[in-house]
Write a protein that holds these residues in place. Sequence first.
Motif, PDB file in Angstrom:
ATOM      1  N   UNK A 191      26.949 -48.276  36.540  1.00 44.78           N
ATOM      2  CA  UNK A 191      28.256 -48.723  37.006  1.00 44.78           C
ATOM      3  C   UNK A 191      28.378 -48.586  38.529  1.00 44.78           C
ATOM      4  N   UNK A 192      27.677 -47.615  39.100  1.00 52.68           N
ATOM      5  CA  UNK A 192      27.792 -47.369  40.540  1.00 52.68           C
ATOM      6  C   UNK A 192      27.232 -48.520  41.361  1.00 52.68           C
ATOM      7  N   UNK A 193      26.449 -49.398  40.734  1.00 54.64           N
ATOM      8  CA  UNK A 193      25.885 -50.541  41.456  1.00 54.64           C
ATOM      9  C   UNK A 193      26.873 -51.700  41.545  1.00 54.64           C
ATOM     10  N   UNK A 194      27.986 -51.580  40.859  1.00 55.16           N
ATOM     11  CA  UNK A 194      28.976 -52.671  40.848  1.00 55.16           C
ATOM     12  C   UNK A 194      30.378 -52.072  40.815  1.00 55.16           C
ATOM     13  N   UNK A 253      31.303 -41.342  42.685  1.00 52.66           N
ATOM     14  CA  UNK A 253      30.016 -40.806  43.103  1.00 52.66           C
ATOM     15  C   UNK A 253      29.109 -41.973  43.494  1.00 52.66           C
ATOM     16  N   UNK A 254      28.190 -41.727  44.388  1.00 59.69           N
ATOM     17  CA  UNK A 254      27.252 -42.765  44.804  1.00 59.69           C
ATOM     18  C   UNK A 254      26.108 -42.859  43.794  1.00 59.69           C
ATOM     19  N   UNK A 279      31.653 -41.130  36.707  1.00 64.14           N
ATOM     20  CA  UNK A 279      31.577 -41.930  37.930  1.00 64.14           C
ATOM     21  C   UNK A 279      32.688 -41.567  38.907  1.00 64.14           C
ATOM     22  N   UNK A 280      33.892 -41.337  38.375  1.00 66.49           N
ATOM     23  CA  UNK A 280      35.059 -40.986  39.207  1.00 66.49           C
ATOM     24  C   UNK A 280      35.556 -39.596  38.768  1.00 66.49           C
ATOM     25  N   UNK A 281      34.920 -38.526  39.228  1.00 64.60           N
ATOM     26  CA  UNK A 281      35.245 -37.183  38.714  1.00 64.60           C
ATOM     27  C   UNK A 281      36.673 -36.728  39.001  1.00 64.60           C
TER      28      UNK A 281
END
Length: 262
Positions: free
Chosen positions: A143-146, A227-228, A196-198
Amino acid sequence: MPDSISLPAVSRQVTELVLAGSLDHAEEAFNETAEQFGDLAVVEVLETLAPQVASMHLSAFDGGKLSLATLLISPRAWAQSLVFFAAIWDEDMIEDEPEFLAESLFAHIHGVLFASDDLDRRAALIHEALSTDWGTTAFAALFSTAIEEIIELANDIYARGPYSSGQTTSDHDIIPLALAIARTDPDAWDRVLFELFPDWQPGENELHARPEEDEEEAHGYDYAIPRTSRELLLRLRKQVPSKALNVPKPGARASMGDDIFA
């Protein structure tokens, strides 16, 4: 169905071929087993492979290069193998090429989930993988790639529910994968978003893309920053069992002192 001696022999053969880097020959062994004994025999062989070996074999295949193992590996066996995808990465690779590694992970996961149109199998694969901490981290890395697409979709799902959502401004391949998760296992969808979004608190703050380095905007509590890819890949690698971090790449001969199955 073969006798009790045949399957362990096939499992040993496949293991030796994978560790030697002969992935095409390992795939031939699966095909021959299926032709002689049926698909269930291949399923049983895959169940007996060490997850490190299964991961090595599957990592060579994606949606563009289909494997019989991709089609037949059980959801449980795939979930156990998923963490070892990161075993061959070192921290320098993650620092230098996080986007490339995340894209390769995406190709693997997308290839397994969409190898067939069997929705029940896809749901079982998602459930098993996202029942693990490492699976949740792996999917968050995808998910972090988009990020922009995931934020748009997440907001739409939060507002209208997963079955009324899906019309986004993007045709990114992450969208059908993300929707498959949200529609088959809503709890798993939430777990991936929180990984992804802590700092996300639904109804209290908003999902927001990470600001560019040259932006001085202070986001604070009003926004949940993701997070990256690099951070998530490092988190995934830390979940690999320590004895497996020296697992060789296919074709690399392990030293006499190495035992990746210890």
